[in-house]
Design a protein around this motif. Sequence first.
Motif, PDB file in Angstrom:
ATOM      1  N   SER A  48       7.875   8.243  -6.405  1.00 27.86           N
ATOM      2  CA  SER A  48       8.753   7.158  -6.022  1.00 27.86           C
ATOM      3  C   SER A  48       9.106   6.299  -7.223  1.00 27.86           C
ATOM      4  O   SER A  48       8.271   5.998  -8.050  1.00 27.86           O
ATOM      5  CB  SER A  48       8.034   6.304  -4.980  1.00 27.86           C
ATOM      6  OG  SER A  48       8.630   5.051  -4.898  1.00 27.86           O
ATOM      7  N   GLY A 131       2.553   2.159   1.148  1.00 25.28           N
ATOM      8  CA  GLY A 131       3.521   2.364   0.069  1.00 25.28           C
ATOM      9  C   GLY A 131       4.932   2.340   0.615  1.00 25.28           C
ATOM     10  O   GLY A 131       5.193   1.862   1.728  1.00 25.28           O
ATOM     11  N   GLU A 132       5.819   2.896  -0.175  1.00 20.83           N
ATOM     12  CA  GLU A 132       7.246   2.795   0.155  1.00 20.83           C
ATOM     13  C   GLU A 132       7.726   4.015   0.953  1.00 20.83           C
ATOM     14  O   GLU A 132       8.219   3.884   2.073  1.00 20.83           O
ATOM     15  CB  GLU A 132       7.973   2.691  -1.195  1.00 20.83           C
ATOM     16  CG  GLU A 132       9.446   2.724  -1.163  1.00 20.83           C
ATOM     17  CD  GLU A 132      10.012   2.652  -2.599  1.00 20.83           C
ATOM     18  OE1 GLU A 132       9.365   2.038  -3.480  1.00 20.83           O
ATOM     19  OE2 GLU A 132      11.076   3.220  -2.829  1.00 20.83           O
ATOM     20  N   GLY A 133       7.548   5.171   0.377  1.00 19.98           N
ATOM     21  CA  GLY A 133       7.986   6.398   1.038  1.00 19.98           C
ATOM     22  C   GLY A 133       7.569   7.573   0.176  1.00 19.98           C
ATOM     23  O   GLY A 133       7.291   7.400  -1.007  1.00 19.98           O
ATOM     24  N   PRO A 134       7.536   8.759   0.760  1.00 16.21           N
ATOM     25  CA  PRO A 134       7.075   9.926   0.011  1.00 16.21           C
ATOM     26  C   PRO A 134       7.979  10.229  -1.187  1.00 16.21           C
ATOM     27  O   PRO A 134       9.194  10.041  -1.123  1.00 16.21           O
ATOM     28  CB  PRO A 134       7.180  11.069   1.031  1.00 16.21           C
ATOM     29  CG  PRO A 134       7.380  10.428   2.360  1.00 16.21           C
ATOM     30  CD  PRO A 134       7.937   9.069   2.133  1.00 16.21           C
ATOM     31  N   GLY A 135       7.366  10.691  -2.271  1.00 15.89           N
ATOM     32  CA  GLY A 135       8.102  11.227  -3.411  1.00 15.89           C
ATOM     33  C   GLY A 135       8.143  12.748  -3.291  1.00 15.89           C
ATOM     34  O   GLY A 135       7.845  13.314  -2.226  1.00 15.89           O
ATOM     35  N   GLU A 138       4.721  14.476  -2.447  1.00 16.30           N
ATOM     36  CA  GLU A 138       4.285  14.113  -1.096  1.00 16.30           C
ATOM     37  C   GLU A 138       5.104  14.882  -0.067  1.00 16.30           C
ATOM     38  O   GLU A 138       4.573  15.386   0.927  1.00 16.30           O
ATOM     39  CB  GLU A 138       4.441  12.599  -0.886  1.00 16.30           C
ATOM     40  CG  GLU A 138       3.484  11.739  -1.699  1.00 16.30           C
ATOM     41  CD  GLU A 138       3.824  11.631  -3.177  1.00 16.30           C
ATOM     42  OE1 GLU A 138       4.986  11.904  -3.548  1.00 16.30           O
ATOM     43  OE2 GLU A 138       2.923  11.280  -3.971  1.00 16.30           O
ATOM     44  N   PRO A 144       0.397  11.618   1.704  1.00 18.18           N
ATOM     45  CA  PRO A 144       0.853  10.457   0.943  1.00 18.18           C
ATOM     46  C   PRO A 144       0.157  10.359  -0.421  1.00 18.18           C
ATOM     47  O   PRO A 144      -1.016  10.733  -0.556  1.00 18.18           O
ATOM     48  CB  PRO A 144       0.426   9.277   1.827  1.00 18.18           C
ATOM     49  CG  PRO A 144      -0.780   9.780   2.554  1.00 18.18           C
ATOM     50  CD  PRO A 144      -0.551  11.259   2.769  1.00 18.18           C
ATOM     51  N   PHE A 145       0.864   9.874  -1.386  1.00 21.77           N
ATOM     52  CA  PHE A 145       0.297   9.553  -2.701  1.00 21.77           C
ATOM     53  C   PHE A 145      -0.539  10.695  -3.291  1.00 21.77           C
ATOM     54  O   PHE A 145      -1.739  10.562  -3.510  1.00 21.77           O
ATOM     55  CB  PHE A 145      -0.519   8.246  -2.623  1.00 21.77           C
ATOM     56  CG  PHE A 145       0.347   7.013  -2.608  1.00 21.77           C
ATOM     57  CD1 PHE A 145       0.852   6.476  -3.784  1.00 21.77           C
ATOM     58  CD2 PHE A 145       0.691   6.410  -1.403  1.00 21.77           C
ATOM     59  CE1 PHE A 145       1.681   5.352  -3.775  1.00 21.77           C
ATOM     60  CE2 PHE A 145       1.526   5.284  -1.382  1.00 21.77           C
ATOM     61  CZ  PHE A 145       2.010   4.749  -2.574  1.00 21.77           C
ATOM     62  N   ASN A 171       2.966   4.953   4.527  1.00 16.67           N
ATOM     63  CA  ASN A 171       4.184   4.505   3.861  1.00 16.67           C
ATOM     64  C   ASN A 171       5.092   3.806   4.860  1.00 16.67           C
ATOM     65  O   ASN A 171       4.972   4.019   6.077  1.00 16.67           O
ATOM     66  CB  ASN A 171       4.938   5.709   3.283  1.00 16.67           C
ATOM     67  CG  ASN A 171       4.363   6.155   1.944  1.00 16.67           C
ATOM     68  OD1 ASN A 171       4.246   5.364   1.010  1.00 16.67           O
ATOM     69  ND2 ASN A 171       3.991   7.429   1.864  1.00 16.67           N
ATOM     70  N   HIS A 245       3.335  -1.440  -7.360  1.00 17.36           N
ATOM     71  CA  HIS A 245       3.273  -0.027  -6.993  1.00 17.36           C
ATOM     72  C   HIS A 245       2.650   0.758  -8.151  1.00 17.36           C
ATOM     73  O   HIS A 245       2.960   0.500  -9.320  1.00 17.36           O
ATOM     74  CB  HIS A 245       4.690   0.478  -6.721  1.00 17.36           C
ATOM     75  CG  HIS A 245       4.715   1.786  -6.010  1.00 17.36           C
ATOM     76  ND1 HIS A 245       4.397   2.970  -6.637  1.00 17.36           N
ATOM     77  CD2 HIS A 245       5.000   2.099  -4.723  1.00 17.36           C
ATOM     78  CE1 HIS A 245       4.503   3.964  -5.761  1.00 17.36           C
ATOM     79  NE2 HIS A 245       4.858   3.446  -4.588  1.00 17.36           N
TER      80      HIS A 245
END
Length: 275
Positions: A48, A131-135, A138, A144-145, A171, A245
């Motif tokens: 992210s 967190g914000e959202g999957p990268g 992920e 997640p993460f 997230n 983050h």
Amino acid sequence: MSEDVRELVGAVRTYLQVHGRGRHFATGSWVDPGSGRDGSAGALGGSSGAGDGPDHVPGTAPVAETVTDREFGREDFGSKLETVAPARIEAGDLDQLREVWGECTRCSLAGGRTNLVFGEGAAPADLMFIGEGPGEQEDLQGRPFVGRAGELLTKMIEAMGLSRDLVFIANIVKCRPPGNRDPEPGEVTSCLPVLLAQIRLVRPRVIVSLGRISAQTLLSSGTPIGRLRGRWHCFEGVDLMPTFHPAYLLRSPEKKKEAWQDLQLVMEKLREPHA
Ligand code: URA
């Protein structure tokens, strides 16, 4: 499954029945000069973008759109979802919620995902990270993460004397935004019921929000992360500590000291006797 957990999961089920899994919310856009909204993946590439940094640029007034309760879709929630706080959590309750949430297609992020990233960890757990959202990683792994930012988050958790399996990690949005762009308000709205249900099932004493998007979303605020972090806030009756983050910390390691100060406040709070 206890009666109140059944009620909570039932409320989510009803919500999905009323609104459907396929409803696409009209999406507005976040307006923030520092959000890296060009869709670039940022220095981390696979993780992210988590554009915490530009909030600190002097003179750039934050003009991030405030996510109001209405935009969050709270008015859409069944009253049960608002009130149910399960007294007892059993193994499998989160699995049940995951099953009920299903392969959600309620916003357009569904079209681009490889996996929905529900979240993972202990329930109940004293500490929950949001967190914000999957990268990219992920999205590929459905967890997640787990990319570079995730490796740093794991180290941060371990530095607190904990481990990933003792906390819960989730997230704001469960599907990867294309090019790691910030999630849009409509996408956040679509995902909020499941995040709220997760919080009720995890029953954390403390939530740590990771990065600008997470903090501003949970606090319905346009205040820069640099001013939100390091102070206690409240979300859904739970103490909330915003911090930077991990993706931002990888790009700006000099900020790790401040993040560590935030986590020390969290550790202090967790050492306090239960109310
Ligand atoms: N960044 C996030 O905000 N969440 C993840 O799960 C991974 C990277």
